[in-house]
Structure formats: C-alpha cells, structure tokens
Design a protein around this motif. Structure first.
Motif, PDB file in Angstrom:
ATOM      1  N   ALA A  32       0.866  -1.192   0.000  1.00 51.79           N
ATOM      2  CA  ALA A  32       0.000   0.000   0.000  1.00 51.79           C
ATOM      3  C   ALA A  32       0.900   1.239   0.000  1.00 51.79           C
ATOM      4  N   MET A  33       0.817   2.086   1.026  1.00 48.59           N
ATOM      5  CA  MET A  33       1.581   3.341   1.018  1.00 48.59           C
ATOM      6  C   MET A  33       3.058   3.163   1.354  1.00 48.59           C
ATOM      7  N   ASN A  34       3.424   1.984   1.840  1.00 53.50           N
ATOM      8  CA  ASN A  34       4.826   1.608   2.030  1.00 53.50           C
ATOM      9  C   ASN A  34       5.588   2.646   2.867  1.00 53.50           C
ATOM     10  N   ILE A  35       5.068   2.913   4.069  1.00 50.66           N
ATOM     11  CA  ILE A  35       5.721   3.876   4.966  1.00 50.66           C
ATOM     12  C   ILE A  35       6.652   3.110   5.901  1.00 50.66           C
ATOM     13  N   GLU A  36       7.936   3.096   5.550  1.00 46.87           N
ATOM     14  CA  GLU A  36       8.922   2.331   6.311  1.00 46.87           C
ATOM     15  C   GLU A  36       9.087   2.929   7.700  1.00 46.87           C
ATOM     16  N   GLY A  37       9.115   2.055   8.712  1.00 47.99           N
ATOM     17  CA  GLY A  37       9.265   2.508  10.093  1.00 47.99           C
ATOM     18  C   GLY A  37       7.944   2.640  10.817  1.00 47.99           C
ATOM     19  N   LEU A  38       6.849   2.570  10.066  1.00 42.90           N
ATOM     20  CA  LEU A  38       5.516   2.695  10.670  1.00 42.90           C
ATOM     21  C   LEU A  38       4.860   1.317  10.667  1.00 42.90           C
ATOM     22  N   GLY A  39       5.417   0.427  11.478  1.00 42.55           N
ATOM     23  CA  GLY A  39       4.912  -0.942  11.534  1.00 42.55           C
ATOM     24  C   GLY A  39       3.774  -1.106  12.510  1.00 42.55           C
ATOM     25  N   GLU A  40       3.394  -2.368  12.725  1.00 38.50           N
ATOM     26  CA  GLU A  40       2.227  -2.689  13.550  1.00 38.50           C
ATOM     27  C   GLU A  40       2.364  -2.152  14.975  1.00 38.50           C
ATOM     28  N   LYS A  41       3.574  -2.305  15.581  1.00 34.98           N
ATOM     29  CA  LYS A  41       3.752  -1.874  16.974  1.00 34.98           C
ATOM     30  C   LYS A  41       3.640  -0.354  17.106  1.00 34.98           C
ATOM     31  N   VAL A  42       4.229   0.369  16.160  1.00 35.20           N
ATOM     32  CA  VAL A  42       4.172   1.836  16.225  1.00 35.20           C
ATOM     33  C   VAL A  42       2.736   2.315  16.004  1.00 35.20           C
ATOM     34  N   ILE A  43       2.064   1.712  15.009  1.00 35.79           N
ATOM     35  CA  ILE A  43       0.659   2.080  14.755  1.00 35.79           C
ATOM     36  C   ILE A  43      -0.185   1.843  16.014  1.00 35.79           C
ATOM     37  N   SER A  44       0.007   0.688  16.656  1.00 34.82           N
ATOM     38  CA  SER A  44      -0.777   0.361  17.859  1.00 34.82           C
ATOM     39  C   SER A  44      -0.534   1.386  18.961  1.00 34.82           C
ATOM     40  N   GLN A  45       0.746   1.796  19.128  1.00 40.09           N
ATOM     41  CA  GLN A  45       1.059   2.828  20.136  1.00 40.09           C
ATOM     42  C   GLN A  45       0.374   4.148  19.807  1.00 40.09           C
ATOM     43  N   LEU A  46       0.496   4.571  18.550  1.00 42.89           N
ATOM     44  CA  LEU A  46      -0.117   5.834  18.131  1.00 42.89           C
ATOM     45  C   LEU A  46      -1.628   5.814  18.325  1.00 42.89           C
ATOM     46  N   PHE A  47      -2.237   4.685  18.012  1.00 45.72           N
ATOM     47  CA  PHE A  47      -3.693   4.547  18.137  1.00 45.72           C
ATOM     48  C   PHE A  47      -4.103   4.550  19.607  1.00 45.72           C
ATOM     49  N   GLN A  48      -3.327   3.824  20.420  1.00 47.12           N
ATOM     50  CA  GLN A  48      -3.630   3.741  21.852  1.00 47.12           C
ATOM     51  C   GLN A  48      -3.496   5.106  22.527  1.00 47.12           C
ATOM     52  N   GLU A  49      -2.488   5.874  22.087  1.00 43.39           N
ATOM     53  CA  GLU A  49      -2.270   7.201  22.664  1.00 43.39           C
ATOM     54  C   GLU A  49      -3.203   8.255  22.046  1.00 43.39           C
ATOM     55  N   LYS A  50      -4.091   7.811  21.151  1.00 48.62           N
ATOM     56  CA  LYS A  50      -5.071   8.686  20.489  1.00 48.62           C
ATOM     57  C   LYS A  50      -4.413   9.796  19.663  1.00 48.62           C
ATOM     58  N   LEU A  51      -3.244   9.470  19.112  1.00 53.31           N
ATOM     59  CA  LEU A  51      -2.551  10.413  18.224  1.00 53.31           C
ATOM     60  C   LEU A  51      -3.044  10.265  16.794  1.00 53.31           C
ATOM     61  N   ILE A  52      -3.588   9.078  16.463  1.00 52.63           N
ATOM     62  CA  ILE A  52      -4.205   8.866  15.151  1.00 52.63           C
ATOM     63  C   ILE A  52      -5.511   8.102  15.337  1.00 52.63           C
ATOM     64  N   SER A  53      -6.508   8.477  14.547  1.00 49.82           N
ATOM     65  CA  SER A  53      -7.777   7.753  14.583  1.00 49.82           C
ATOM     66  C   SER A  53      -8.225   7.335  13.192  1.00 49.82           C
ATOM     67  N   ASP A  54      -7.587   7.904  12.138  1.00 51.10           N
ATOM     68  CA  ASP A  54      -7.815   7.434  10.768  1.00 51.10           C
ATOM     69  C   ASP A  54      -6.540   7.689   9.970  1.00 51.10           C
ATOM     70  N   VAL A  55      -6.520   7.264   8.705  1.00 52.15           N
ATOM     71  CA  VAL A  55      -5.277   7.324   7.928  1.00 52.15           C
ATOM     72  C   VAL A  55      -4.827   8.764   7.673  1.00 52.15           C
ATOM     73  N   ALA A  56      -5.767   9.700   7.643  1.00 55.04           N
ATOM     74  CA  ALA A  56      -5.390  11.099   7.412  1.00 55.04           C
ATOM     75  C   ALA A  56      -4.540  11.637   8.552  1.00 55.04           C
ATOM     76  N   ASP A  57      -4.787  11.135   9.771  1.00 60.65           N
ATOM     77  CA  ASP A  57      -4.042  11.629  10.938  1.00 60.65           C
ATOM     78  C   ASP A  57      -2.550  11.313  10.847  1.00 60.65           C
ATOM     79  N   ILE A  58      -2.191  10.301  10.073  1.00 60.80           N
ATOM     80  CA  ILE A  58      -0.770   9.953   9.904  1.00 60.80           C
ATOM     81  C   ILE A  58       0.002  11.164   9.381  1.00 60.80           C
ATOM     82  N   TYR A  59      -0.654  11.955   8.539  1.00 60.12           N
ATOM     83  CA  TYR A  59       0.014  13.085   7.891  1.00 60.12           C
ATOM     84  C   TYR A  59       0.010  14.349   8.748  1.00 60.12           C
ATOM     85  N   THR A  60      -0.476  14.229  10.002  1.00 57.86           N
ATOM     86  CA  THR A  60      -0.440  15.363  10.930  1.00 57.86           C
ATOM     87  C   THR A  60       0.569  15.128  12.054  1.00 57.86           C
TER      88      THR A  60
END
Length: 668
Positions: free
Chosen positions: A443-471
């Motif tokens: 897909a978007m092939n964002i190296e360094g943004l794996g499952e563990k990092v995504i889970s942390q970001l989601f848990q900390e409410k820093l991202i809630s949808d794919v658009a938030d990745i770019y903020t």
C-alpha cells in the motif's frame, strides 16, 4: 614502501586471499592454516590504510563490514524474481510432469535441487566484480543489501572470468551457527530467533554490516537470471558454469530423465533431511532444457517449468488452553486457538487460527482438548484434529459471541458467508487493522511505521484514521517507546515521501472490500484520477476486464459513504497524490498505435528495455503481451539469444521484430 611495490603486493594478496577463501568456504578444502590467512589479511589491511587509493570494492577486506547505513535503498530487478508453484504430494508432481510433456513433447528431463530454507537474493556482477546484491522483496522491487552480502565469505567478490552476470541464490544460516547465536542472545537477555531462516533474514536486514559479518551466513547459488549471453542450453549446464565462475552451488542436485526418478529423489530426501547441516523445506524440480522452459513460459505468478515440492508437515500434539477472538480490518471475527507452547517445524507455536465458527463445529473443537497441530506449508500453524479419546469431561464447549468483542456492536452473518462480521465502521479494532494495512509495503509503504508503532499511536489517540498519519509531529513521535530523534526524523521523511505515491498505492491502502493490489492498479490505469473513480457507475466499472459485479458494488458503495468523501478531502489537503503515475492506457478503438488490439510475445534478452518496461509500454498502447506463441499471436519481439519461441513464430509465419524496431515504434 613505494606505491608501485605496494600495488603489486596488494594484487598478490587479493589473489591469495580469494583463493584461500574459495578453498575454505566453497570447496570445504582449506590448504593453509587460519593463522596464515589472518596474517595475510592483516598485511592487506595495513597496506590499504597506508595507500587508501588501493582499496577497491572487491578487496577481501570488505568482508568484515564497513560503516553503518541509514537505510536500505530500493532496487528494481532487471529480471523478476518469481515465486514457484507448490506440490504437496505425488499426484501433484505427476500432474506437473504431464502438463510439461503435453506442452513440449515426451523428451523432458528435470533437475532436482534441495529447497534451502533461507532468504532469496540476487547478485549482480560487472566485468566479474560484485557490484550489487538485493533481497527478493515483492519479486519486482527489492532492497539493496550489497554491504551485508559482501560479508558472506562464500559469495565471490571477483569471479574467475570478467563476465557481466546476474545470479540468484539462497542465503541461509547453518544449524550450528544458529544454535551459537541463540545461546549468545540468551546470555545477553535478548529474545532468541525462532528458526535459522528468521535469523538469516534478520542478519541481512541489519543496518550495521559488522553484525551481518558476525553471523556466519552462507549461500547456495541456484540460477542465472538471464542466460541469454552465457551460451548454456540447459539449467544443469548453467549450474556447472556457476561453479566454474567460483560460486557455491548445492552438491546434492540430480538430473532425472523421468518423473519416477524425480519421485525417488524426493522420497530419499524426506528420510535424509534431518542429517543435513542446514534446513530445507522441500525439493525444487525444474525442466532442464532452456528452450523447453521458454516454450512452457509463465503464469502471472510463477514459471510453468518449475515446481516446489513441500515436505509433509510435521504434526505434534498439544493442549488447547483457550480460544481468543480478533477483529480484522473488514470486521470479520476470527477465532484463534491459544495453545500450550510446543515446537513445530523448528519454532515454538502458541497460537493457531481456527478460521471461523463452522470449522470449530466441524472438527468438534473444545477448550481443554488435546489437539494435533501442524504448520501448513511449514509456515502457518493450524489445528488438524482433536484427540477426542483423551477427553476427561472437563472440556468446555466454545460459543461464538453475538456482539463484537471490541465495540459491543451486534455481529451479523452476511448471505453466502460463513464469517461473522462487525459492521460498525467506527469499531476500534477495524480502524487499527485498517491503519496497519494502509502503511504496509504493497500500500503506502511507509517504512518505520509498523504494527507496533501504529498500535502505540492509536492507543495514545494520536491517530484515529489514515489522514491523521500526515499530521504527526516529531514531538509526538519521540515520546513513543523505542523512538529516538533519528528514528522519528526517518519516519517523518518516509511519511512525506508516501505523499507522492502513484494512485494505485493509495487505492489499495484504503482497504476497499474485494479490491486487491492488482485490481487497484487496473482501476488506476483506467480512471487515472481519484476524482473520476469516485463518480464511476457500476456499469462503467464492470465494463473493465477483471472488475466483476461484486467488486463494482463494493467500490460504488464505498465512495458513496459521506465519511469516505470527507477522508479523501482531508488527504487532498495534506498533499497526497490522487493521480496515476504509470504508463497510461489507451482504448483500442481510440488508439492509432500499431500495437492496439494485437497479441504480442517477448523473447530473448532485451538491451534497451527490461521485459517489464516493454510489457507495460505495449499494454499502455492497447496491446496484449502473452508468454507463449500460438496461432493467435500477431507479433514476436526477438531479443538476443531468442530460442524456441522464435522458431515456432517462424514456423507459424508470425511477424518478427528485433528490439530496435520495437523501440522505434514505441517512441513514435
């Protein structure tokens, strides 16, 4: 020492050290003691320090590992690294043999080779000097791991002849090296590797080549990527040539005249497999004649002239302790068996998918049962069956829930499906899994943004949808576990780079139901922009080859959703590309190209274009590229060393062009 004298001595040391290295690591017949080899190596290191201009890329000193890399660069394979089709039993092999003989005649011989359980790599040499090594990746794009591959002593840095050649091989870790590595990791309180294959792959993906150098990796080279200029006419000849050039090939291969001989070879290694000093997971069988290989051609994913026989999976007995439920990105509820830890095919297994409720009922699986477990294809753990005779009466019947374990929404079973689904688009589990899919390699092939990092970001409410990745900001990232300043900078750079991806990457990443990577590419080529795709009707979609009614319905339904339209508007604001960047398709009726509506076959070695480039350009002009010559073929493009396809085209009186004529027509 004078420079001229030093230069002469450096050349002598190169020759001596390369010879001793070859004798030790390839032939397994050392002729000098280790002390003498080390003494000569130290002499060369000192000379290179005194005269830095004498240090070359193929120097034996390059095997110890150089500076730490910041990242691995992407590499496009000149010839794709295709995967092989699988055979699991005798009948599969007999069917493979029957298909081959039907296509090319009864006179077919095969080469059988051990299927090394390692990591496939490609090695490129120019004028006999090793210039680039890459991982397989997705078969088309891999990663440049040249510096790490140079640390493997059985990979020649300079060949015996000054040839241009690209070869393929399998890097592996011998069992003894694996055991020593894991012992050392346990002492230093690091998690041990699951198996030698994982250890080899992990070693080659280290940014510090000194780590790879310390891991005692090895390689067997098994093929030439493009045999066009080598003069060989068979795969077995190619292997002999590789040996003469200085490569390490597997000595256990055998040429077989019949399928019966192939079966004897396969069965013998089912028994002898444990006696090897390295892991294998099957046998590879290839048609020996290169002309016959070319005649047999390829499917979309694999060659028709080769097959991989997979050894029967090892089965073990363990206890099923519990059944957990997970929610996928499409809302499917998947039950997973939690097992008493058990070793299966070289790794410890604690979990196995149970797929769905129907399978649990069909196999009569209960919590507390003794179960038989195997790894499908030696990879994916699965519960084979239950040992009902071992039951004590304390086992517990499992009941699928009526509500989502993550968001408590009511679960439904759609018509024609066995799976239960959560249809709540705001379900946290679905959002998290969708985010993981969005950043994945295909897909978007964002190296360094794996499952563990995504889970942390989601848990900390820093991202809630794919658009938030770019903020995301650096300040937010460096507060994450194991995220330093440099890692945060690299991740932000990768996020920024993903904005310029071609449309098909974004389209696949959005996770539209039924739309895989191939369909995303087809849709992107056809509509060219997200705006056009968003307003496409079911009729327009189903008019496209490969887009069926189910997929068309899913696409229209997806783009009609207000939250999807809002998401796409957000992505546009953040600068995400919404246009297709690849070769444009031209409708046959609108094209004035010679290729429009014609069926074309490519054969032989092309110099100015890669096969993939030629195929993409022809198809963009309305042509269809196929792998075999038949009466329906309109044109054959013959590169250097064209074989049986050229002969067949001439026999059928099909028009034949050389590459120069092809390029002229493409550039009109």
């Amino acid at each position: 020492m004078e420079k001229e004298v030093a230069q002469k001595r450096v050349k002598e040391l190169h020759e001596l050290l390369n010879r001793y290295n070859y004798e030790y690591h390839v032939l397994d017949k050392p002729t000098v003691p280790d002390m003498e080899y080390d003494r000569l190596m130290q002499e060369l290191i000192k000379l290179e320090e005194e005269f830095p201009e004498l240090k070359t890329g193929d120097s034996p000193t390059q095997r110890v590992g150089g500076h730490v890399l910041e990242s691995f660069h992407k590499v496009e394979h000149r010839t794709p690294m295709l995967s092989l089709g699988n055979a699991f039993n005798e009948q599969d092999l007999r069917d493979f043999d029957r298909r081959a003989r039907q296509a090319v005649g009864e006179n077919v011989s095969y080469v059988c080779e051990l299927k090394i359980d390692g990591l496939a790599v490609s090695l490129r040499y120019e004028q006999g000097v090793f210039v680039q090594g890459a991982t397989r990746g997705d078969g088309t794009i891999g990663e440049d791991i040249t510096v790490n591959l140079k640390t493997i002593r059985s990979i020649p840095l300079r060949l015996k002849d000054a040839v241009d050649i690209e070869v393929r091989g399998e890097v592996y870790m011998p069992r003894k090296s694996f055991e020593k590595l894991n012992e050392a990791r346990l002492v230093s309180e690091e998690e041990p590797f699951a198996n030698p294959r994982n250890a080899a792959a992990g070693s080659l993906r280290q940014l510090d080549p000194k780590i790879a150098a310390s891991r005692n990796l090895d390689i067997f080279v098994y093929s030439i990527a493009d045999t066009g200029q080598t003069g060989v006419v068979s795969h077995s000849e190619g292997l002999n040539l590789l040996e003469r050039l200085g490569f390490k090939t597997n000595p256990e291969r055998r040429t077989c005249a019949t399928i019966e001989e192939v079966l004897d070879y396969v069965n013998s290694w089912v028994v002898k497999r444990p006696n090897l000093s390295y892991d294998i997971d099957g046998i590879v069988i290839k048609v020996d004649s290169l002309d016959q290989q070319e005649e047999l051609g390829f499917t979309a994913k694999s060659p028709r002239w080769a097959i991989a026989y997979k050894f029967p999976a090892e089965e073990v007995i363990t206890k099923l302790l519990d059944i957990e439920l997970s929610v996928g990105r499409t809302g499917v509820i998947t039950p997973t068996a939690i097992l008493e830890p058990v070793r299966v095919a070289g790794t410890t297994v604690q979990r196995a998918s149970l797929h769905n409720e129907d399978l649990i009922r069909e196999k009569d699986i209960k919590i507390g049962d003794s179960v038989v477990v195997k790894k499908a294809g030696d990879i994916i753990p699965e519960v084979v069956n239950v040992l009902a005779e071992n039951r004590t009466g304390d086992e517990i019947e499992f009941q699928m829930p009526t509500h989502c374990p993550e968001c408590e929404s009511e679960l439904v079973r759609l018509d024609g499906e066995v799976a239960l689904r959560c249809l709540n688009p705001k379900c946290p589990a679905q959002i998290r899994e969708g985010l993981i899919h969005f950043v994945s390699r295909n897909a978007m092939n964002i190296e360094g943004l794996g499952e563990k990092v995504i889970s942390q970001l989601f848990q900390e409410k820093l991202i809630s949808d794919v658009a938030d990745i770019y903020t995301l900001t650096k300040e937010q990232l460096i507060n994450l576990e194991r995220m330093g300043e440099k890692s945060a900078d690299n991740l932000l750079s990768a996020i920024e780079a993903s904005k310029s991806n071609s449309l098909e990457k974004l389209l696949f990443g959005l996770g539209i139901r039924h739309v895989g990577a191939k369909a995303a590419k087809t849709l992107s080529q056809h509509f060219e922009t997200m705006e056009k795709l968003q307003v496409a009707t079911r009729e327009e979609l189903t008019a496209i080859n490969e887009i069926g009614e189910k997929m068309a319905d899913a696409i229209v339904t997806y783009f009609e959703m207000p939250e999807v339209q809002e998401l796409l508007n957000e992505l546009r604001l953040y600068g995400i590309n919404m246009e297709y960047k690849g070769p444009k398709l031209v409708a046959v009726e609108d094209s004035d190209s010679y290729f429009a509506g014609k069926t074309i076959v490519l054969t032989g070695k092309l110099e100015q274009l890669s096969r993939n480039e030629a195929k993409a350009e022809i198809e963009a002009l309305g042509g269809k590229v196929t792998g075999s010559v038949s009466k329906s073929t309109d044109l054959l493009i013959a590169g250097e060393a064209a074989g049986s396809k050229l002969a067949k085209a001439q026999e059928l009186q099909i028009e034949v062009w050389d590459e120069e004529r092809l390029v002229q027509e493409l550039r009109k």
